[in-house]
Design an enzyme around this catalytic site. Structure first.
Site, short mmCIF file in Angstrom:
data_model
loop_
_atom_site.label_atom_id
_atom_site.label_comp_id
_atom_site.label_asym_id
_atom_site.label_seq_id
_atom_site.Cartn_x
_atom_site.Cartn_y
_atom_site.Cartn_z
N ARG A 37 -13.64 5.29 -0.23
CA ARG A 37 -12.19 5.37 -0.14
C ARG A 37 -11.66 5.33 1.29
NH1 ARG A 37 -9.51 10.19 -3.41
NH2 ARG A 37 -10.88 9.22 -4.96
N HIS A 83 -10.18 -1.58 -9.47
CA HIS A 83 -9.81 -0.35 -8.77
C HIS A 83 -9.16 0.64 -9.73
CE1 HIS A 83 -9.48 1.52 -4.83
NE2 HIS A 83 -8.21 1.85 -5.05
N TYR A 127 9.56 -7.47 -7.47
CA TYR A 127 10.47 -8.33 -6.71
C TYR A 127 9.76 -9.14 -5.63
CZ TYR A 127 14.03 -5.36 -8.85
OH TYR A 127 14.80 -4.68 -9.74
#
Length: 740
Positions: A37, A83, A127
């Site tokens: 991580r 993931h 968007y």
């Protein structure tokens, strides 16, 4: 209950202590955080989430020359296939890869609102659109050629790369930040052209020193530009140890205005500083009157960054204004270096600059060898097929007859022409139009080319020098991509030497007379009044000390506790009143008295105690920065400081309470910043009363009765070595013994 443990038949339970179980689970969590991580791999410079993002975008065919796709599509694929974390975390990681002010070399080409340097968030993923950049393509180049290992994804349905081929030195070029359990990493970005030059040098000289590498890598190169003002020795130590930091300042320029005025325009700010927060903090300090050098702050940024700083006075030097702001705000920050990464074995370690570059080069060598082996396998397969095709052309009629008449043509072809199964299948899959004569010639040409390529690859794998030549060529090609358009953004600079306080320039220089009453009330009057004037005091109070000074001076107050207290001349109580108690202006104890008032101008002072000890101190060393003052003269027991005077002469005169006078050369006294000093004069009883400094050619002067000044030019009768007892003074010397 006789037994409160419930078990299923055949179930096995291990008995263990709670602390051991907790330790095992926390260790597993810590290792997962470190390796999966937070820390990047030294070879490709990526964390798992970034690696998975790029691999998913490649599967979606979001190459640099292709069209954009919705960011939500990319995030969905990453979360669903690779993931197993939240979409917000994945999208945040993707947004950072697309931000020009966060990444020195962007890995994602974003379309839409991906945030800005003010700290505003990106638009929602539904968007925005994205695709890979050329840098991302370099990182992925060759991934289909068995250049890296793959592992099963979290659900076992597909595979993901353990790392990327990394045809780009991403770790140092883009840097990394991360906090794991018990360790962290912080790597600033660098210029890829400099890294390429350093890598080419390391290929020829693998053990090159850090000093040699710094001839290529000058220091970090931030996407936001700025000025790197860290000393070269400090940069070298950071690169040599893998730990350190870099001072980065904003870039600014001066704009002249009509009438002789000017303003400062900040065009670049330090890395990872939010512009809106910076301006907000500056405005808060301006309103709190902590920025005495500024009159106004304006943000006039459009596409380019532009922060306008208006000085409070045009008499200020721009360098002084900026040095003051660098000390008080984030216009100067320190970017840490902690080159803590996962090495090729997956273990975290702190590397130096040479180790990080060598690790990348070693990875490129492994990638080159694996791609060569992969290509050799493909060539061998193709040559096998081509040999079968050529057999067809030599025995075309017989092959056609076998195919038409045999029930099992593949087995018949294998038996008749001693073909392999692969060759037989390839012959059966041939199209009729491939049987042209021209096609046979093309196959022979292809076979010859493949045989030559095969020989070259085998030669490459057998010769390590040839491998490094190939890697050098790849690095030069990568460098050429950026050489035309990528220049260093962060400039190396030195900190200007400015040794005076900018606030002093804002004070109008005016003469003042400072009056300290016998009971410690302090005030300043405008102009230089006569020192023997009759000043007004509160009832029960009287005259004490008077000093001519200026509003720009630092005023030194020497107290009988051996401490110097410092006040600014422009901040002393003014007006026709009686002033204020010194205890309100400083942290002066109630039982302590002020002995002397002095201007804090460059020079030396002689301070002495009642024990007969004294020393010389520089006035700048005595200036205190706090209300509590600065201890200069150390006093034992009940001893008290009794005198302080400026050093203006070559002889010292001291007189005791017993009226014994001694004079000796000032060269016998040491200069110290703090201490008890040395013995000036010895006494059987009483102690030191006063000291002064005079010129031997002018003689010793003192205040006689009636306001007269008496001068004794022949002091030979009282000259002796330091620490003597002295002799009675000339007739007419004051009682009690004082020089002033």
């Amino acid at each position: 209950m006789a037994n409160d443990t419930f078990t299923n038949p055949g179930e096995h339970i291990d008995q263990t202590s709670f602390s051991d179980a907790l330790s095992e689970r926390y260790l597993a969590y810590a290792l997962s955080t470190i390796t999966s991580r937070s820390l990047p791999d030294v070879r490709d410079g990526l964390k798992p989430v970034h690696r998975r993002l790029l691999f998913a975008m490649r599967q979606l065919k979001l190459d640099p020359g292709q069209g954009f796709k919705k960011s939500a599509r990319v995030v969905g694929d990453v979360m669903g296939k690779f993931h197993p974390h939240g979409d917000a975390a994945i999208y945040d990681a993707m947004v950072r890869l697309a931000q020009e002010f966060a990444m020195r070399y962007r890995l994602v080409d974003g379309q839409g609102n991906f945030g800005n340097i003010d700290g505003d968030n990106a638009a929602a993923m539904r968007y925005t659109e994205a695709r890979m950049t050329e840098v991302a393509r370099l990182l992925l180049d060759g991934i289909d050629e068995d250049s890296v290992d793959f592992r099963p994804t979290y659900d076992g349905e597909s595979e993901e790369p353990v790392l990327l081929p990394a045809g780009f030195p991403n770790l140092l070029a883009n840097g990394a930040q991360g906090i794991a359990v018990g360790m962290a990493t912080s790597i600033p970005p660098h210029n890829v052209i400099e890294l390429a030059d350093a890598s080419l040098h390391l290929i020829k000289h693998p053990n090159a020193s850090i000093d040699t590498l710094m001839q290529f890598v000058k220091g970090p190169d931030f996407p936001t530009g700025g000025l790197l003002v860290e000393p070269a020795d400090s940069i070298r130590d950071a690169y040599a140890t893998g730990r350190g930091g870099f001072r980065v300042r904003a870039r600014w320029e001066i704009e002249k205005e009509k009438g002789g005025g000017w303003q400062i325009v900040v065009t670049e700010i330090p890395y990872q500083v939010q512009k809106s927060r910076l301006i907000e903090r500056l405005a808060e300090m301006l309103n709190a009157k902590k920025l005495s050098v500024l009159a106004d702050i304006r943000d006039e940024s459009a596409e380019d960054l532009r922060i306008v700083l208006e000085p409070k006075s045009r008499r200020l030097e721009p360098e002084i204004v900026m040095e003051s702001l660098f000390k008080l705000s984030d216009l100067e920050t320190r970017v840490p270096l902690n080159l803590n990464v996962l090495d090729a074995t997956g273990r975290p370690s702190v590397m130096d600059l040479r180790g990080a570059l060598n690790a990348w080069l070693a990875h490129r060598q492994v990638v080159l060898q694996r791609r060569a082996h992969f290509r050799l396998g493909k060539i061998a397969h193709r040559l096998e097929v081509l040999e079968g095709y050529l057999i067809v052309y030599l025995n075309l009629d017989e092959v056609i007859a076998i195919i038409r008449e045999s029930e099992h043509p593949r087995d018949a072809l294998i038996a008749r022409f001693d073909l392999t199964e692969i060759q037989a299948n390839a012959i059966l899959d041939m199209r009729l139009r491939s049987l042209r004569r021209l096609e046979e010639m093309a196959l022979r040409t292809e076979r010859d080319n493949l045989v030559a390529e095969q020989a070259d690859l085998q030669s490459l794998l057998a010769d390590e020098d040839q491998q490094w030549k190939k890697i050098s060529t790849e690095i030069r090609e990568m460098k050429d991509i950026f050489a035309k358009q990528d220049n260093r953004r962060t400039t190396l600079a030195d900190v200007p030497e400015i040794d005076y306080d900018p606030t002093e320039i804002l004070v109008e220089r005016e003469p003042i007379t400072i009056i300290c009453s016998a009971k410690g009330w302090l005030r300043a009057m405008k102009g230089h009044q006569e020192l023997d004037s009759e000043f007004k005091f509160k009832e029960g109070d009287g005259p004490g000390l008077v000093l001519h000074a200026e509003t720009t001076d630092k005023i030194l107050l020497f107290a009988d506790n051996g401490r110097f207290y410092t006040l600014a001349g422009d901040r002393l109580p003014r007006g026709r009143g009686f002033g204020e108690p010194i205890s309100l202006l400083t942290d002066l104890p109630a039982d302590i008295e002020i002995i002397t008032l002095l201007r804090g101008v460059p020079g030396k002072m002689l301070v002495a105690a009642s024990t007969g000890h004294g020393l010389i101190v520089d006035t700048q060393s005595a200036i205190a920065q706090t209300r509590s003052g600065k201890q200069i003269l150390n006093l034992p027991g009940d001893a008290r400081a009794v005198a302080c005077c400026m050093v203006d002469g070559d002889m010292v005169a001291s007189v005791g309470v017993n009226r014994k006078l001694l004079t000796f050369p000032i060269s016998e006294l040491p200069e110290m910043t703090r201490g008890r000093g040395v013995i000036l004069q010895r006494f059987k009883d009483g102690g030191l009363a006063d000291v002064t400094v005079y010129h031997s050619d002018k003689g010793l002067s003192w205040q006689a009765g009636g306001g007269r000044t008496r001068t004794e030019t022949d002091m030979s009768n009282w000259i002796a070595k330091r620490a003597g007892a002295g002799k009675l003074p000339p007739t007419g010397f004051p009682r009690p013994a004082k020089f002033t």
